[in-house]
Design an enzyme around this catalytic site. Structure first.
Site, PDB file in Angstrom:
ATOM      1  N   GLY A   1       0.218   5.501  -4.320  1.00  0.00           N
ATOM      2  CA  GLY A   1      -0.348   6.804  -4.683  1.00  0.00           C
ATOM      3  C   GLY A   1       0.222   7.919  -3.813  1.00  0.00           C
ATOM      4  O   GLY A   1       0.636   8.974  -4.324  1.00  0.00           O
ATOM      5  N   ARG A   2       0.265   7.671  -2.511  1.00  0.00           N
ATOM      6  CA  ARG A   2       0.801   8.696  -1.594  1.00  0.00           C
ATOM      7  C   ARG A   2       2.281   8.956  -1.856  1.00  0.00           C
ATOM      8  O   ARG A   2       2.748  10.081  -1.788  1.00  0.00           O
ATOM      9  CB  ARG A   2       0.574   8.260  -0.127  1.00  0.00           C
ATOM     10  CG  ARG A   2      -0.829   8.559   0.360  1.00  0.00           C
ATOM     11  CD  ARG A   2      -1.146   7.830   1.630  1.00  0.00           C
ATOM     12  NE  ARG A   2      -1.502   6.430   1.350  1.00  0.00           N
ATOM     13  CZ  ARG A   2      -1.726   5.521   2.276  1.00  0.00           C
ATOM     14  NH1 ARG A   2      -1.618   5.834   3.553  1.00  0.00           N
ATOM     15  NH2 ARG A   2      -2.059   4.292   1.944  1.00  0.00           N
TER      16      ARG A   2
ATOM     17  N   GLU B   1       0.715 -13.678  12.028  1.00  0.00           N
ATOM     18  CA  GLU B   1       1.189 -12.496  12.760  1.00  0.00           C
ATOM     19  C   GLU B   1       1.076 -11.297  11.822  1.00  0.00           C
ATOM     20  O   GLU B   1       1.408 -11.392  10.638  1.00  0.00           O
ATOM     21  CB  GLU B   1       2.646 -12.698  13.201  1.00  0.00           C
ATOM     22  CG  GLU B   1       2.825 -13.831  14.188  1.00  0.00           C
ATOM     23  CD  GLU B   1       2.085 -13.609  15.502  1.00  0.00           C
ATOM     24  OE1 GLU B   1       1.898 -12.440  15.905  1.00  0.00           O
ATOM     25  OE2 GLU B   1       1.667 -14.605  16.123  1.00  0.00           O
TER      26      GLU B   1
ATOM     27  N   LEU C   1      -7.333  -5.175   6.794  1.00  0.00           N
ATOM     28  CA  LEU C   1      -7.098  -6.268   5.844  1.00  0.00           C
ATOM     29  C   LEU C   1      -7.586  -5.943   4.439  1.00  0.00           C
ATOM     30  O   LEU C   1      -7.137  -6.564   3.474  1.00  0.00           O
ATOM     31  CB  LEU C   1      -7.776  -7.558   6.323  1.00  0.00           C
ATOM     32  CG  LEU C   1      -7.206  -8.183   7.599  1.00  0.00           C
ATOM     33  CD1 LEU C   1      -7.893  -9.516   7.870  1.00  0.00           C
ATOM     34  CD2 LEU C   1      -5.696  -8.393   7.495  1.00  0.00           C
TER      35      LEU C   1
ATOM     36  N   ARG D   1      -0.077   9.364  -9.811  1.00  0.00           N
ATOM     37  CA  ARG D   1      -0.192   8.113  -9.035  1.00  0.00           C
ATOM     38  C   ARG D   1       0.384   6.916  -9.786  1.00  0.00           C
ATOM     39  O   ARG D   1       0.963   6.012  -9.186  1.00  0.00           O
ATOM     40  CB  ARG D   1      -1.673   7.844  -8.712  1.00  0.00           C
ATOM     41  CG  ARG D   1      -2.291   8.803  -7.733  1.00  0.00           C
ATOM     42  CD  ARG D   1      -3.783   8.491  -7.536  1.00  0.00           C
ATOM     43  NE  ARG D   1      -3.985   7.123  -7.073  1.00  0.00           N
ATOM     44  CZ  ARG D   1      -3.928   6.747  -5.793  1.00  0.00           C
ATOM     45  NH1 ARG D   1      -3.714   7.644  -4.855  1.00  0.00           N
ATOM     46  NH2 ARG D   1      -4.105   5.489  -5.448  1.00  0.00           N
TER      47      ARG D   1
ATOM     48  N   ASP E   1       0.838  -1.206   0.000  1.00  0.00           N
ATOM     49  CA  ASP E   1       0.000   0.000   0.000  1.00  0.00           C
ATOM     50  C   ASP E   1       0.873   1.257   0.000  1.00  0.00           C
ATOM     51  O   ASP E   1       2.004   1.244   0.485  1.00  0.00           O
ATOM     52  CB  ASP E   1      -0.913  -0.021   1.237  1.00  0.00           C
ATOM     53  CG  ASP E   1      -2.133   0.860   1.047  1.00  0.00           C
ATOM     54  OD1 ASP E   1      -2.370   1.347  -0.087  1.00  0.00           O
ATOM     55  OD2 ASP E   1      -2.867   1.074   2.036  1.00  0.00           O
TER      56      ASP E   1
ATOM     57  N   ARG F   1     -11.672   2.671  -8.896  1.00  0.00           N
ATOM     58  CA  ARG F   1     -10.752   3.798  -9.145  1.00  0.00           C
ATOM     59  C   ARG F   1     -10.981   4.345 -10.561  1.00  0.00           C
ATOM     60  O   ARG F   1     -11.601   3.675 -11.390  1.00  0.00           O
ATOM     61  CB  ARG F   1      -9.312   3.305  -8.988  1.00  0.00           C
ATOM     62  CG  ARG F   1      -9.043   2.871  -7.556  1.00  0.00           C
ATOM     63  CD  ARG F   1      -7.584   2.627  -7.313  1.00  0.00           C
ATOM     64  NE  ARG F   1      -7.380   2.228  -5.933  1.00  0.00           N
ATOM     65  CZ  ARG F   1      -6.221   2.246  -5.302  1.00  0.00           C
ATOM     66  NH1 ARG F   1      -5.133   2.630  -5.944  1.00  0.00           N
ATOM     67  NH2 ARG F   1      -6.125   1.869  -4.051  1.00  0.00           N
TER      68      ARG F   1
ATOM     69  N   GLU G   1     -12.255  -4.422  -5.110  1.00  0.00           N
ATOM     70  CA  GLU G   1     -12.759  -3.051  -4.894  1.00  0.00           C
ATOM     71  C   GLU G   1     -11.981  -2.017  -5.716  1.00  0.00           C
ATOM     72  O   GLU G   1     -12.448  -0.892  -5.906  1.00  0.00           O
ATOM     73  CB  GLU G   1     -12.659  -2.682  -3.405  1.00  0.00           C
ATOM     74  CG  GLU G   1     -13.669  -3.398  -2.513  1.00  0.00           C
ATOM     75  CD  GLU G   1     -13.371  -4.877  -2.307  1.00  0.00           C
ATOM     76  OE1 GLU G   1     -12.179  -5.249  -2.277  1.00  0.00           O
ATOM     77  OE2 GLU G   1     -14.321  -5.668  -2.210  1.00  0.00           O
ATOM     78  N   ASN G   2     -10.805  -2.384  -6.196  1.00  0.00           N
ATOM     79  CA  ASN G   2      -9.977  -1.402  -6.916  1.00  0.00           C
ATOM     80  C   ASN G   2     -10.552  -1.001  -8.283  1.00  0.00           C
ATOM     81  O   ASN G   2     -10.131  -0.009  -8.868  1.00  0.00           O
ATOM     82  CB  ASN G   2      -8.529  -1.902  -7.084  1.00  0.00           C
ATOM     83  CG  ASN G   2      -7.718  -1.857  -5.806  1.00  0.00           C
ATOM     84  OD1 ASN G   2      -6.837  -2.688  -5.588  1.00  0.00           O
ATOM     85  ND2 ASN G   2      -7.985  -0.894  -4.925  1.00  0.00           N
TER      86      ASN G   2
HETATM   87  C1  IPE Z   1      -5.585  -2.830  -0.748  1.00  0.00           C
HETATM   88  O1  IPE Z   1      -5.197  -1.507  -0.789  1.00  0.00           O
HETATM   89  C2  IPE Z   1      -5.494  -3.442  -2.120  1.00  0.00           C
HETATM   90  C3  IPE Z   1      -4.152  -3.599  -2.667  1.00  0.00           C
HETATM   91  C4  IPE Z   1      -3.039  -3.320  -2.060  1.00  0.00           C
HETATM   92  C5  IPE Z   1      -4.114  -4.145  -4.003  1.00  0.00           C
HETATM   93  P1  IPE Z   1      -6.238  -0.313  -0.962  1.00  0.00           P
HETATM   94  O2  IPE Z   1      -5.441   0.928  -0.933  1.00  0.00           O
HETATM   95  O3  IPE Z   1      -7.106  -0.548  -2.137  1.00  0.00           O
HETATM   96  O4  IPE Z   1      -7.133  -0.481   0.352  1.00  0.00           O
HETATM   97  P2  IPE Z   1      -8.018   0.578   1.134  1.00  0.00           P
HETATM   98  O5  IPE Z   1      -8.964   1.163   0.127  1.00  0.00           O
HETATM   99  O6  IPE Z   1      -7.092   1.608   1.688  1.00  0.00           O
HETATM  100  O7  IPE Z   1      -8.683  -0.220   2.213  1.00  0.00           O
HETATM  101  C1  IPE Z   2      -1.337   0.252  -3.483  1.00  0.00           C
HETATM  102  O1  IPE Z   2      -1.173   1.617  -3.502  1.00  0.00           O
HETATM  103  C2  IPE Z   2      -1.549  -0.315  -4.857  1.00  0.00           C
HETATM  104  C3  IPE Z   2      -2.943  -0.686  -5.142  1.00  0.00           C
HETATM  105  C4  IPE Z   2      -3.948  -0.646  -4.311  1.00  0.00           C
HETATM  106  C5  IPE Z   2      -3.227  -1.147  -6.491  1.00  0.00           C
HETATM  107  P1  IPE Z   2      -2.401   2.628  -3.507  1.00  0.00           P
HETATM  108  O2  IPE Z   2      -2.715   2.958  -4.923  1.00  0.00           O
HETATM  109  O3  IPE Z   2      -3.520   2.117  -2.712  1.00  0.00           O
HETATM  110  O4  IPE Z   2      -1.745   3.904  -2.811  1.00  0.00           O
HETATM  111  P2  IPE Z   2      -2.442   4.889  -1.782  1.00  0.00           P
HETATM  112  O5  IPE Z   2      -3.006   4.065  -0.691  1.00  0.00           O
HETATM  113  O6  IPE Z   2      -3.492   5.623  -2.549  1.00  0.00           O
HETATM  114  O7  IPE Z   2      -1.326   5.772  -1.334  1.00  0.00           O
HETATM  115 MG    MG Z   3      -4.074   2.321  -0.763  1.00  0.00          MG
END
Ligand code: IPE
Ligand code: IPE
Ligand code: MG
Length: 240
Positions: free
Chosen positions: A21-22, A205, A193, A31, A18, A69, A65-66
């Protein structure tokens, strides 16, 4: 840090990668640049995990859920996965990596489905690290699909519902045959999760770090393994 020799290495490590994007936003980048950097890091961490003696690595690449986006971001993520599936065979052969994609792949573009099937087929006899990539994966969806399959067997008469054990369920999931993760790592400060491996993580863990995925290194992985070494796994029993 524990000495290499006495460090207990988890057999299976799962990672919620995770913060792509940030990471990008902080640098004034789009991103998608964070995702591109994140993709490079996964390949490096796979090698590092293998060198450390980890036997299975499972990464969350794209959740059910992605899809919510923006289209452009979904497209960029799918293109990174496409590139990986189409170009990594030689590297997998060299490093003896066995690939398995978990999640509902039937919703992916045909060419991506073919590339996945091809990579799985061509790496299935490799005996090194097992690398599971979760694409269009959601634990609830995985359980739903498993329940459908079990009900179909019951309907056909090949399964008596009274014979369903926890093992039957484990064997019906996308991770069938793979031991449950010993350690789950989630990067970039979130502590949830997000629908990842909910059945399989029952006794894992959990390790959370503020490090964003594109900044993750072998040292960060070693830190997580060291933290794991200080955990006492009880499985509901008593300490010896
Ligand atoms: C979980 O991360 C999915 C992946 C890492 C592929 P997200 O960034 O989508 O999860 P939420 O939305 O913060 O819960
Ligand atoms: C994880 O990074 C990759 C995927 C979920 C595909 P994010 O894209 O969720 O990055 P943030 O959480 O927006 O920073
Ligand atoms: Mg994320």
């Amino acid at each position: 840090m524990a000495e290499q020799a006495e460090r207990k290495i988890p057999q299976h490590v799962a990672i919620i990668m995770d913060g792509n994007g940030r990471w990008a936003k902080k640098r004034g980048l789009p991103r998608t640049m964070g995702h591109a950097q994140g993709a490079k890091v996964v390949e490096q961490i796979l090698e590092d995990a293998d060198h450390m003696g980890i036997k299975y690595l499972t990464v969350y690449a794209f959740s059910t859920e992605n899809w919510s986006r923006p289209d452009s971001e979904v497209k960029a993520l799918m293109n990174l996965l496409r590139t990986y599936m189409k170009t990594s065979l030689a590297k997998c052969a060299k490093n003896n990596v066995r690939i398995r994609v978990i999640g509902d792949r039937t919703k992916l573009d045909d060419d991506l489905q073919k590339a996945i099937a091809n990579l799985e087929e061509n790496t299935k006899s490799n005996t090194g690290i097992g690398f599971q990539i979760a694409i269009n994966y959601g634990a609830r969806d995985e359980m739903r699909r498993a329940v459908t399959r079990l009900c179909e067997k019951a309907k056909e008469g090949t399964l008596d519902p009274r014979d369903i054990t926890e093992e039957t369920i484990s064997d019906s999931l996308d991770t069938a045959g793979i031991p449950d993760p010993d350690l789950l790592i989630r990067t970039c400060g979130e502590e949830r999760l997000s629908n990842f491996l909910m059945w399989q993580l029952s006794y894992s863990e959990l390790y959370f770090t503020d490090c964003a995925w594109p900044d993750f290194t072998k040292q960060e992985l070693e830190k997580a393994v060291d933290a794991y070494n200080h955990r006492e796994r009880r499985y509901g029993g008593l300490i010896q």
